[in-house]
Design a protein around this motif. Sequence first.
Motif, PDB file in Angstrom:
ATOM      1  N   PRO A  42       0.716  -1.225  -0.105  1.00 12.24           N
ATOM      2  CA  PRO A  42       0.047   0.056  -0.107  1.00 12.24           C
ATOM      3  C   PRO A  42       0.652   1.302   0.079  1.00 12.24           C
ATOM      4  CG  PRO A  42       0.000  -0.786   2.044  1.00 12.24           C
ATOM      5  CD  PRO A  42       0.602  -1.854   1.125  1.00 12.24           C
ATOM      6  N   THR A  43       2.142   1.268   0.419  1.00 12.68           N
ATOM      7  CA  THR A  43       2.796   2.476   0.525  1.00 12.68           C
ATOM      8  C   THR A  43       4.389   2.509  -0.108  1.00 12.68           C
ATOM      9  OG1 THR A  43       4.101   1.909   2.767  1.00 12.68           O
ATOM     10  CG2 THR A  43       1.988   2.915   2.858  1.00 12.68           C
ATOM     11  N   ARG A  44       4.673   3.521  -0.599  1.00 15.53           N
ATOM     12  CA  ARG A  44       5.825   3.320  -1.084  1.00 15.53           C
ATOM     13  C   ARG A  44       7.055   3.041  -0.423  1.00 15.53           C
ATOM     14  NH1 ARG A  44       8.661   5.176  -5.795  1.00 15.53           N
ATOM     15  NH2 ARG A  44       6.638   5.990  -6.583  1.00 15.53           N
ATOM     16  N   ALA A  45       6.828   3.667   0.841  1.00 15.41           N
ATOM     17  CA  ALA A  45       7.722   3.413   1.919  1.00 15.41           C
ATOM     18  C   ALA A  45       7.905   1.953   2.290  1.00 15.41           C
ATOM     19  CB  ALA A  45       7.271   4.001   3.351  1.00 15.41           C
ATOM     20  N   MET A  46       6.934   1.090   2.407  1.00 16.32           N
ATOM     21  CA  MET A  46       7.117  -0.334   2.623  1.00 16.32           C
ATOM     22  C   MET A  46       7.658  -0.945   1.237  1.00 16.32           C
ATOM     23  SD  MET A  46       4.232  -3.253   3.374  1.00 16.32           S
ATOM     24  CE  MET A  46       3.408  -2.390   4.599  1.00 16.32           C
ATOM     25  N   ALA A  47       7.451  -0.557   0.018  1.00 14.57           N
ATOM     26  CA  ALA A  47       7.919  -1.037  -1.046  1.00 14.57           C
ATOM     27  C   ALA A  47       9.356  -0.801  -1.224  1.00 14.57           C
ATOM     28  CB  ALA A  47       7.339  -0.537  -2.409  1.00 14.57           C
ATOM     29  N   GLU A  48       9.885   0.398  -0.882  1.00 21.99           N
ATOM     30  CA  GLU A  48      11.414   0.694  -0.797  1.00 21.99           C
ATOM     31  C   GLU A  48      11.975  -0.190   0.056  1.00 21.99           C
ATOM     32  OE1 GLU A  48      11.302   4.982  -0.279  1.00 21.99           O
ATOM     33  OE2 GLU A  48      11.090   5.334  -2.198  1.00 21.99           O
ATOM     34  N   ALA A  49      11.471  -0.515   1.291  1.00 23.33           N
ATOM     35  CA  ALA A  49      12.043  -1.264   2.249  1.00 23.33           C
ATOM     36  C   ALA A  49      12.021  -2.587   1.787  1.00 23.33           C
ATOM     37  CB  ALA A  49      11.248  -1.311   3.381  1.00 23.33           C
ATOM     38  N   THR A  65      16.819 -12.799   6.078  1.00 21.05           N
ATOM     39  CA  THR A  65      17.239 -11.374   6.090  1.00 21.05           C
ATOM     40  C   THR A  65      16.246 -10.566   5.309  1.00 21.05           C
ATOM     41  OG1 THR A  65      18.566 -11.699   3.943  1.00 21.05           O
ATOM     42  CG2 THR A  65      19.572 -12.374   6.045  1.00 21.05           C
ATOM     43  N   MET A  66      15.065 -11.058   5.256  1.00 23.39           N
ATOM     44  CA  MET A  66      14.129 -10.324   4.412  1.00 23.39           C
ATOM     45  C   MET A  66      12.750 -10.209   5.108  1.00 23.39           C
ATOM     46  SD  MET A  66      15.147 -12.097   0.619  1.00 23.39           S
ATOM     47  CE  MET A  66      14.133 -10.674  -0.476  1.00 23.39           C
ATOM     48  N   PRO A  67      12.732  -9.621   6.512  1.00 22.97           N
ATOM     49  CA  PRO A  67      11.542  -9.599   7.213  1.00 22.97           C
ATOM     50  C   PRO A  67      10.419  -8.814   6.773  1.00 22.97           C
ATOM     51  CG  PRO A  67      13.355  -8.044   8.011  1.00 22.97           C
ATOM     52  CD  PRO A  67      13.903  -8.950   7.103  1.00 22.97           C
ATOM     53  N   VAL A  68      10.600  -7.505   5.975  1.00 20.58           N
ATOM     54  CA  VAL A  68       9.451  -6.931   5.243  1.00 20.58           C
ATOM     55  C   VAL A  68       9.009  -7.857   4.126  1.00 20.58           C
ATOM     56  CG1 VAL A  68       8.775  -4.698   4.490  1.00 20.58           C
ATOM     57  CG2 VAL A  68      10.584  -4.746   6.223  1.00 20.58           C
ATOM     58  N   GLU A 162      -1.921  -3.925   7.912  1.00 22.01           N
ATOM     59  CA  GLU A 162      -1.802  -3.424   9.485  1.00 22.01           C
ATOM     60  C   GLU A 162      -2.079  -4.747  10.162  1.00 22.01           C
ATOM     61  OE1 GLU A 162      -3.444   1.265   9.047  1.00 22.01           O
ATOM     62  OE2 GLU A 162      -4.889  -0.548   8.965  1.00 22.01           O
ATOM     63  N   LEU A 163      -3.022  -5.445   9.672  1.00 27.91           N
ATOM     64  CA  LEU A 163      -3.331  -6.416  10.649  1.00 27.91           C
ATOM     65  C   LEU A 163      -2.294  -7.845  10.857  1.00 27.91           C
ATOM     66  CD1 LEU A 163      -5.803  -7.324  12.052  1.00 27.91           C
ATOM     67  CD2 LEU A 163      -6.754  -8.851  10.225  1.00 27.91           C
ATOM     68  N   ALA A 164      -1.488  -7.920   9.684  1.00 28.24           N
ATOM     69  CA  ALA A 164      -0.408  -9.012   9.507  1.00 28.24           C
ATOM     70  C   ALA A 164       0.716  -8.382  10.646  1.00 28.24           C
ATOM     71  CB  ALA A 164       0.143  -8.928   8.336  1.00 28.24           C
ATOM     72  N   ALA A 165       0.675  -6.903  10.592  1.00 29.66           N
ATOM     73  CA  ALA A 165       1.910  -6.558  11.648  1.00 29.66           C
ATOM     74  C   ALA A 165       1.163  -6.547  12.905  1.00 29.66           C
ATOM     75  CB  ALA A 165       2.264  -4.980  11.285  1.00 29.66           C
ATOM     76  N   PHE A 166      -0.053  -6.315  13.221  1.00 28.33           N
ATOM     77  CA  PHE A 166      -0.768  -6.051  14.404  1.00 28.33           C
ATOM     78  C   PHE A 166      -0.831  -7.583  15.064  1.00 28.33           C
ATOM     79  CE2 PHE A 166      -4.828  -5.538  17.003  1.00 28.33           C
ATOM     80  CZ  PHE A 166      -4.395  -4.511  17.678  1.00 28.33           C
ATOM     81  N   HIS A 167      -1.025  -8.549  14.129  1.00 26.81           N
ATOM     82  CA  HIS A 167      -0.879  -9.893  14.814  1.00 26.81           C
ATOM     83  C   HIS A 167       0.204 -10.088  15.487  1.00 26.81           C
ATOM     84  CE1 HIS A 167       0.269 -14.314  14.402  1.00 26.81           C
ATOM     85  NE2 HIS A 167      -1.106 -14.558  14.717  1.00 26.81           N
ATOM     86  N   ASP A 168       1.461  -9.878  15.132  1.00 22.49           N
ATOM     87  CA  ASP A 168       2.742 -10.147  16.055  1.00 22.49           C
ATOM     88  C   ASP A 168       2.616  -9.204  17.242  1.00 22.49           C
ATOM     89  OD1 ASP A 168       3.281 -12.018  14.371  1.00 22.49           O
ATOM     90  OD2 ASP A 168       4.970 -10.994  13.313  1.00 22.49           O
ATOM     91  N   LEU A 169       2.226  -7.689  17.149  1.00 20.49           N
ATOM     92  CA  LEU A 169       2.183  -6.982  18.274  1.00 20.49           C
ATOM     93  C   LEU A 169       1.424  -7.542  19.617  1.00 20.49           C
ATOM     94  CD1 LEU A 169       1.844  -3.143  16.462  1.00 20.49           C
ATOM     95  CD2 LEU A 169       3.841  -4.462  17.540  1.00 20.49           C
ATOM     96  N   VAL A 170       0.186  -8.163  19.034  1.00 15.61           N
ATOM     97  CA  VAL A 170      -0.609  -8.678  19.988  1.00 15.61           C
ATOM     98  C   VAL A 170      -0.337 -10.018  20.511  1.00 15.61           C
ATOM     99  CG1 VAL A 170      -3.052  -9.543  20.300  1.00 15.61           C
ATOM    100  CG2 VAL A 170      -2.437  -7.265  19.155  1.00 15.61           C
ATOM    101  N   LEU A 233       5.207   1.258   8.373  1.00 10.44           N
ATOM    102  CA  LEU A 233       5.322   1.152   6.871  1.00 10.44           C
ATOM    103  C   LEU A 233       3.993   1.184   6.196  1.00 10.44           C
ATOM    104  CD1 LEU A 233       8.569  -1.045   6.471  1.00 10.44           C
ATOM    105  CD2 LEU A 233       8.319   1.318   6.073  1.00 10.44           C
ATOM    106  N   ALA A 234       3.008   0.331   6.989  1.00  8.29           N
ATOM    107  CA  ALA A 234       1.825   0.387   6.277  1.00  8.29           C
ATOM    108  C   ALA A 234       0.850   1.684   6.150  1.00  8.29           C
ATOM    109  CB  ALA A 234       1.035  -0.866   6.881  1.00  8.29           C
ATOM    110  N   GLN A 235       1.244   2.487   7.035  1.00  5.09           N
ATOM    111  CA  GLN A 235       0.363   3.886   7.029  1.00  5.09           C
ATOM    112  C   GLN A 235       0.430   4.703   5.680  1.00  5.09           C
ATOM    113  OE1 GLN A 235      -1.576   3.843   9.789  1.00  5.09           O
ATOM    114  NE2 GLN A 235      -0.623   1.943   9.844  1.00  5.09           N
ATOM    115  N   ARG A 236      -0.568   5.000   5.202  1.00  2.00           N
ATOM    116  CA  ARG A 236      -0.826   5.844   3.810  1.00  2.00           C
ATOM    117  C   ARG A 236      -0.581   7.212   4.350  1.00  2.00           C
ATOM    118  NH1 ARG A 236      -3.965   1.504   3.221  1.00  2.00           N
ATOM    119  NH2 ARG A 236      -3.929   0.321   1.197  1.00  2.00           N
TER     120      ARG A 236
END
Length: 238
Positions: A42-49, A65-68, A162-170, A233-236
């Motif tokens: 969804p975001t350029r920042a994530m794609a660049e990472a 070595t590719m967590p994102v 967001e939910l994929a990341a939120f899964h691990d946060l929770v 990174l998922a934040q637009r």
Amino acid sequence: MSEWKAKRFWKMATVAERDGGFAVELDGRSVKTPAKQVLQVPTRAMAEAIALEWDAQEDAINPNTMPVTKTANAAIDKVTIQHEEVAEMLAAYGDSDLLCYRADSPEELIARQAEQWDPMLDWAAEHLDARLETRTGVVHAPQEKTAIEALRQRTHALDPFELAAFHDLVSLSGSLVLGFAAAMGARSAEELWGISRLDEIWQEEQWGEDDDATALAEIKREAFLHAKRMFDLAQRVS
């Protein structure tokens, strides 16, 4: 016999904007997920990472070595098609949130839990419209339905990335409240991780550290910090 590993076959990883999102390309060809979907985020920042992770590969490709990239793959291949189930599973943490179950002794531990956990429950009441009540002991006692429904709606409103990341946060913290606090930047991810480990830290202080437990905790800490980074990174950008 040595294990076969995929070799680097591209010269450059780049980002291409398309269809309201951003795809990663290797020499002009779209990267695909394990399920053969286009790796579009969804975001350029994530794609660049992600592109940086692919460019950092040398001879053999090392997914570790590719967590994102791995989290984006999970969002596309798994969370997108199971959004309701994943959101419901995470929302259920609210009814048994780590922060609500308190020790009955010793007094020092009771005081420490109150000092660190009460402010987070107050934060949830103010910012998530969910007042969760504390219990003594580990026996489950349901929370008020209005509070649980408020948390449930917020969880279901998250998009797949967001939910994929939120899964691990929770799941790593054991707390829906701490997951939201990390996602919303209420405190630093490092501080919130420490809050989630209050009981373990107490035990270490009483009985000393266990090398295996310490190593496992460090792996989980790094995963928690990665999940926070992934959520950001998922934040637009509006």
